[in-house]
Motif scaffolding. Structure first.
Motif, PDB file in Angstrom:
ATOM      1  N   UNK A 113       0.818  -1.221   0.000  1.00  0.00           N
ATOM      2  CA  UNK A 113       0.000   0.000   0.000  1.00  0.00           C
ATOM      3  C   UNK A 113       0.852   1.272   0.000  1.00  0.00           C
ATOM      4  N   UNK A 114       1.909   1.300   0.788  1.00  0.00           N
ATOM      5  CA  UNK A 114       2.778   2.495   0.847  1.00  0.00           C
ATOM      6  C   UNK A 114       3.365   2.799  -0.523  1.00  0.00           C
ATOM      7  N   UNK A 115       3.925   1.794  -1.171  1.00  0.00           N
ATOM      8  CA  UNK A 115       4.539   2.009  -2.477  1.00  0.00           C
ATOM      9  C   UNK A 115       3.513   2.419  -3.524  1.00  0.00           C
ATOM     10  N   UNK A 116       2.342   1.807  -3.473  1.00  0.00           N
ATOM     11  CA  UNK A 116       1.302   2.141  -4.444  1.00  0.00           C
ATOM     12  C   UNK A 116       0.804   3.569  -4.257  1.00  0.00           C
ATOM     13  N   UNK A 170       3.457   5.877  -5.627  1.00  0.00           N
ATOM     14  CA  UNK A 170       3.429   5.866  -7.086  1.00  0.00           C
ATOM     15  C   UNK A 170       2.219   6.637  -7.609  1.00  0.00           C
ATOM     16  N   UNK A 171       1.079   6.505  -6.938  1.00  0.00           N
ATOM     17  CA  UNK A 171      -0.115   7.259  -7.305  1.00  0.00           C
ATOM     18  C   UNK A 171       0.165   8.754  -7.233  1.00  0.00           C
ATOM     19  N   UNK A 172       0.836   9.180  -6.191  1.00  0.00           N
ATOM     20  CA  UNK A 172       1.181  10.581  -6.025  1.00  0.00           C
ATOM     21  C   UNK A 172       2.085  11.075  -7.154  1.00  0.00           C
ATOM     22  N   UNK A 222      -3.089   3.122 -10.682  1.00  0.00           N
ATOM     23  CA  UNK A 222      -2.547   3.068  -9.320  1.00  0.00           C
ATOM     24  C   UNK A 222      -3.655   3.192  -8.278  1.00  0.00           C
ATOM     25  N   UNK A 223      -4.675   3.987  -8.552  1.00  0.00           N
ATOM     26  CA  UNK A 223      -5.788   4.082  -7.606  1.00  0.00           C
ATOM     27  C   UNK A 223      -6.490   2.734  -7.464  1.00  0.00           C
ATOM     28  N   UNK A 224      -6.716   2.064  -8.583  1.00  0.00           N
ATOM     29  CA  UNK A 224      -7.323   0.728  -8.519  1.00  0.00           C
ATOM     30  C   UNK A 224      -6.426  -0.241  -7.761  1.00  0.00           C
ATOM     31  N   UNK A 225      -5.111  -0.158  -7.989  1.00  0.00           N
ATOM     32  CA  UNK A 225      -4.187  -1.031  -7.257  1.00  0.00           C
ATOM     33  C   UNK A 225      -4.204  -0.750  -5.760  1.00  0.00           C
ATOM     34  N   UNK A 226      -4.265   0.524  -5.382  1.00  0.00           N
ATOM     35  CA  UNK A 226      -4.340   0.878  -3.961  1.00  0.00           C
ATOM     36  C   UNK A 226      -5.606   0.280  -3.354  1.00  0.00           C
TER      37      UNK A 226
END
Length: 107
Positions: free
Chosen positions: A26-29, A32-34, A75-79
């Motif tokens: 979650x932290x990495x995702x 990356x989203x940011x 990335x939002x979907x991955x989060x």
């Protein structure tokens, strides 16, 4: 199957096929989203409001916008997948809260 579920599954498969699961915490995702959101911001950073409103008129810029929007969405979907968040329900719930917080003005 709705589009969000289908896309989430496709992203999960894409990640698994490449062995990226260890990197998709979650932290990495979220980080990356940011970064991807900042790349979208960068396209608009120095545009006037009129230029920003017409950004899709230039085919090259329009493609860049679509790519960055897709990256942000992915990335939002991955989060959401990583944290077990139902994105559609989260948005529905937030819209209800926003309707209370920002009621329609009376005429």
């Amino acid at each position: 199957m709705d589009a969000i579920t289908e896309l989430t599954g496709a992203l999960r498969d894409f990640t698994a096929e490449r062995g990226w699961e260890p990197y998709h915490s979650p932290k990495n995702l979220v980080m990356a989203l940011s970064v991807e959101a900042a790349e979208l911001v960068e396209i608009f950073q120095w545009l006037t409001p009129e230029q920003a409103a017409n950004v899709m008129d230039d085919p090259e810029t329009a493609e860049h916008v679509r790519e960055e929007v897709a990256d942000v969405f992915a990335y939002l979907l991955n989060v959401c997948d990583s944290l077990g968040v139902d994105l559609a329900q989260a948005l529905r719930d937030k819209m209800v809260k926003n309707a209370v917080k920002h009621p329609v003005p009376e005429s």
